[in-house]
Scaffold this active site. Structure first.
Site, PDB file in Angstrom:
ATOM      1  CB  ALA A 248      -0.913   0.004   1.218  1.00 22.99           C
TER       2      ALA A 248
ATOM      3  NE  ARG B 156      36.598  25.430 -12.922  1.00 23.76           N
ATOM      4  CZ  ARG B 156      37.664  24.663 -12.871  1.00 23.76           C
ATOM      5  NH1 ARG B 156      38.563  24.825 -11.896  1.00 23.76           N
ATOM      6  NH2 ARG B 156      37.859  23.712 -13.760  1.00 23.76           N
TER       7      ARG B 156
ATOM      8  CD  GLU C 123       4.643  14.372   3.890  1.00 20.67           C
ATOM      9  OE1 GLU C 123       3.712  15.165   3.716  1.00 20.67           O
ATOM     10  OE2 GLU C 123       5.450  14.447   4.829  1.00 20.67           O
TER      11      GLU C 123
HETATM   12  N1  COS Z   1      -9.898  15.000   1.875  1.00 20.43           N
HETATM   13  C1  COS Z   1     -10.981  14.427   2.441  1.00 20.43           C
HETATM   14  N2  COS Z   1     -11.522  13.269   1.971  1.00 20.43           N
HETATM   15  C2  COS Z   1     -10.915  12.674   0.912  1.00 20.43           C
HETATM   16  C3  COS Z   1      -9.786  13.215   0.289  1.00 20.43           C
HETATM   17  C4  COS Z   1      -9.281  14.429   0.809  1.00 20.43           C
HETATM   18  N3  COS Z   1      -8.211  15.016   0.281  1.00 20.43           N
HETATM   19  N4  COS Z   1      -9.413  12.411  -0.724  1.00 20.43           N
HETATM   20  C5  COS Z   1     -10.295  11.399  -0.750  1.00 20.43           C
HETATM   21  N5  COS Z   1     -11.190  11.557   0.240  1.00 20.43           N
HETATM   22  C6  COS Z   1     -12.325  10.675   0.548  1.00 20.43           C
HETATM   23  C7  COS Z   1     -13.221  10.505  -0.658  1.00 20.43           C
HETATM   24  O1  COS Z   1     -14.219  11.526  -0.694  1.00 20.43           O
HETATM   25  C8  COS Z   1     -13.822   9.148  -0.409  1.00 20.43           C
HETATM   26  O2  COS Z   1     -14.841   9.248   0.554  1.00 20.43           O
HETATM   27  P1  COS Z   1     -16.284   8.523   0.318  1.00 20.43           P
HETATM   28  O3  COS Z   1     -15.969   7.058   0.475  1.00 20.43           O
HETATM   29  O4  COS Z   1     -17.115   9.081   1.395  1.00 20.43           O
HETATM   30  O5  COS Z   1     -16.705   8.893  -1.065  1.00 20.43           O
HETATM   31  C9  COS Z   1     -12.694   8.375   0.247  1.00 20.43           C
HETATM   32  O6  COS Z   1     -11.832   9.358   0.819  1.00 20.43           O
HETATM   33  C10 COS Z   1     -11.931   7.519  -0.750  1.00 20.43           C
HETATM   34  O7  COS Z   1     -11.467   8.383  -1.779  1.00 20.43           O
HETATM   35  P2  COS Z   1     -10.962   7.869  -3.203  1.00 20.43           P
HETATM   36  O8  COS Z   1     -11.928   6.828  -3.723  1.00 20.43           O
HETATM   37  O9  COS Z   1     -10.648   9.047  -4.038  1.00 20.43           O
HETATM   38  O10 COS Z   1      -9.616   7.112  -2.777  1.00 20.43           O
HETATM   39  P3  COS Z   1      -8.602   6.263  -3.642  1.00 20.43           P
HETATM   40  O11 COS Z   1      -8.433   4.970  -2.972  1.00 20.43           O
HETATM   41  O12 COS Z   1      -8.965   6.305  -5.089  1.00 20.43           O
HETATM   42  O13 COS Z   1      -7.223   7.046  -3.421  1.00 20.43           O
HETATM   43  C11 COS Z   1      -5.448   8.654  -3.822  1.00 20.43           C
HETATM   44  C12 COS Z   1      -6.960   8.290  -3.859  1.00 20.43           C
HETATM   45  C13 COS Z   1      -4.622   7.993  -4.909  1.00 20.43           C
HETATM   46  C14 COS Z   1      -5.433  10.164  -4.004  1.00 20.43           C
HETATM   47  C15 COS Z   1      -4.880   8.314  -2.426  1.00 20.43           C
HETATM   48  O14 COS Z   1      -4.800   6.911  -2.275  1.00 20.43           O
HETATM   49  C16 COS Z   1      -3.516   8.919  -2.165  1.00 20.43           C
HETATM   50  O15 COS Z   1      -3.412  10.088  -1.811  1.00 20.43           O
HETATM   51  N6  COS Z   1      -2.438   8.131  -2.337  1.00 20.43           N
HETATM   52  C17 COS Z   1      -1.101   8.570  -2.019  1.00 20.43           C
HETATM   53  C18 COS Z   1      -0.818   8.239  -0.604  1.00 20.43           C
HETATM   54  C19 COS Z   1       0.447   8.856  -0.152  1.00 20.43           C
HETATM   55  O16 COS Z   1       0.593  10.071  -0.163  1.00 20.43           O
HETATM   56  N7  COS Z   1       1.377   8.011   0.285  1.00 20.43           N
HETATM   57  C20 COS Z   1       2.642   8.488   0.742  1.00 20.43           C
HETATM   58  C21 COS Z   1       2.977   7.875   2.017  1.00 20.43           C
HETATM   59  S1  COS Z   1       2.380   8.720   3.355  1.00 20.43           S
HETATM   60  S2  COS Z   1       3.864   9.714   3.998  1.00 20.43           S
END
Ligand code: COS
Length: 384
Positions: free
Chosen positions: A129, A267, A363
C-alpha cells in the site's frame, strides 16, 4: 522578492535560519556520511519552539498556520533535507491528532511535542500500500477494552526515534477506505517494535524503519476520531502537510542557486570567471526563475490554505509538484554548473541532488498529485 511577511513570520524565518546556519550546515556532511540521526539539532529546534508551530496555543503551541510551517521548513531545507525531514515527519505525525483527536488526546500528545520533549511519526505506507493508500492490510481488532494491532508499516520516517506514532489500520476490511481507522501507538507499547534503519540514497540523517505490530495491545481510547474515519483523516493530513514538502523543495532550490552562483563567480576558465559566459548565465537564470516562481506558488498556496482550510487538496498537490520538480531540476543543474567539483562529496550539491529525489516520491508521488489535480479539475468543470 518581498512577500510582505508579518513580524511573527519574519521571526520564524530568523529562528529557523539561525539553527540552519549554526547547527545544520556545519554538521550535514557528517550526518549524511554516518547515517546519523540529528538528535541534538532536533533538541535545539525544540528549545527554539519550532515544534510548536502547528500546535494550537491551548496545547502549548504557537498556533501557526500553513505559511508559518512553510517558512520554517524552507529554511531548514536550505541546510539539509535529512534533518528537515525528521522535523517535518513529526509535524506529519501529529496532524491526525490536531485534525481529529479528542481534547484529552490533544492534551496528552500535543503538549510534550510543543515543548520539544517528544516527537512523532506517521505510519501509513505498507509493502503493498503505497500510492494505493486504501490498500493497507494492518488490522485493529477490539478485544475487551483494548485494540489489538497486527501488521507491518514500511519506510516510516522517525521510526525507532519517535515516541508517538499515528498509524492507520483496518477495523473493517469489508468496507474498503471506509473501514480504516487511525490510532496512536506509543514507543514501548507491548507487541510494537521497529525494524533496522533502511539504507537510503539521500536524506540519510533521517531514520526510516518498519513499524512492526505483533498482537500489539493498546487502550481503547487511542482511537483517533471515530472508527472508520481513518482514510479521510489520512487524506486531510496529507493535504495539510504537502505544502511543507514543497517548502523543502524551495530550501534545496535556494541552496543550489546560492552554491552554483558563488562557484560560477570564483571558477576561472579561459581567463574569466565562468559566470561571464552566457551558457552558464542562462543555466543560473533558469534556476533562479524556477525557484522564484515556485516560491510564489507555495506562499500563495499556504495563504490560501490559511484562509480556506477546507478547500486545499488541489492547491496543496499543485505546489508540491511544482516546487519538488523544481528542486530536482535545479539541483541537477547546480551539479552541472559546478562540473567535476559538483560531483564530488567535498561540495554540498551532490548531496542536494540525492536528497531532492525523495521529494518527488514521498508524501504522495508527483504522479499521484497530478491524479488528484486532474480529478479536482474534473469535478470543478462538471459543476460549471
Ligand atoms: N480530503 C478528504 N476526503 C478525501 C480526500 C481528501 N483530500 N481524498 C479522498 N477523500 C475521501 C473521498 O471523498 C472518499 O470518501 P467517500 O468514500 O465518502 O466517497 C474516500 O476518501 C476515498 O477516496 P478515493 O476513492 O478518491 O480514494 P482512492 O483509494 O482512489 O485514493 C489517492 C486516492 C490515490 C489520491 C490516495 O490513495 C492517495 O493520496 N495516495 C497517495 C498516498 C500517499 O501520499 N502516500 C505516501 C505515504 S504517506 S507519507
Amino acid at each position: 522578492m518581498d512577500y510582505f511577511l508579518t513580524e511573527e513570520q519574519e521571526m520564524i524565518v530568523d529562528i529557523a535560519r539561525q539553527i540552519t546556519d549554526e547547527k545544520i550546515i556545519p554538521n550535514r556532511a557528517e550526518l549524511d556520511e554516518k547515517d546519523e540521526f540529528p538528535r541534538e539539532i532536533l533538541e535545539a529546534m525544540g528549545q527554539a519552539d519550532l515544534f510548536g508551530i502547528p500546535i494550537p496555543e491551548e496545547y502549548g503551541g504557537f498556533g501557526g498556520g500553513c505559511l508559518d510551517i512553510v517558512l520554517a521548513l524552507e529554511q531548514l531545507g536550505r541546510g539539509c533535507i535529512g534533518v528537515a525531514t525528521a522535523f517535518a515527519a513529526s509535524a506529519l505525525g501529529i496532524y491526525p491528532i490536531i485534525l481529529s483527536g479528542s481534547d484529552e488526546m490533544k492534551k496528552k500528545y500535543l503538549t510534550p511535542v510543543a515543548a520539544g520533549q517528544k516527537f512523532a511519526a506517521f505510519g501509513l505506507t505498507e509493502a503493498n500500500a503505497g500510492s494505493d493508500a486504501s490498500g493497507i492490510q494492518t488490522t485493529a481488532v477490539l478485544d475487551g477494552d483494548e485494540w489489538v494491532l497486527n501488521g507491518t508499516k514500511q519506510w516510516i520516517t522517525n521510526g525507532g526515534e519517535a515516541q508517538i506514532y499515528t498509524i492507520v489500520a483496518m477495523t473493517d476490511k469489508s468496507r474498503g477506505a471506509r473501514g480504516a481507522s487511525m490510532f496512536v501507538v506509543e514507543d514501548g507499547d507491548p507487541g510494537f517494535s521497529c525494524g533496522p534503519k533502511e539504507k537510503k540514497m539521500g536524506i540519510r540523517a533521517s531514520s526510516t524503519t518498519e513499524l512492526i505490530f505483533k498482537d500489539c495491545r493498546i487502550p481503547q481510547d487511542r482511537l483517533i476520531g471515530r472508527k472508520g474515519t481513518g482514510f479521510i483523516t489520512v487524506m486531510k493530513t496529507l493535504d495539510s502537510s504537502r505544502p511543507g514538502i514543497a517548502a523543502l523543495g524551495l530550501g534545496i532550490g535556494q541552496a543550489c542557486v546560492d552554491e552554483a552562483t558563488m562557484y560560477a563567480k570564483q571558477r576561472v576558465q579561459f581567463n574569466k570567471p565562468i559566470i561571464s559566459f552566457q551558457a552558464v548565465q542562462h543555466l543560473l537564470a533558469d534556476m533562479a526563475i524556477q525557484l522564484e516562481a515556485s516560491r510564489a506558488l507555495v506562499y500563495a498556496t499556504a495563504k490560501h490554505i490559511d484562509a480556506h482550510p477546507k478547500n486545499m487538496s488541489k492547491v496543496s498537490s499543485m505546489c508540491k509538484v511544482m516546487a519538488t520538480d523544481m528542486a530536482m531540476k535545479v539541483s541537477v543543474d547546480a551539479v552541472q554548473v559546478m562540473g567535476g567539483y559538483g560531483y564530488m562529496r567535498e561540495y554540498p550539491v551532490e548531496k542536494m541532488m540525492r536528497d531532492a529525489k525523495i521529494l518527488q516520491i514521498y508524501e504522495g508521488t508527483n504522479q499521484v498529485q497530478r491524479n488528484v489535480i486532474g480529478q479536482e479539475l474534473n469535478k470543478e468543470y462538471s459543476r460549471k
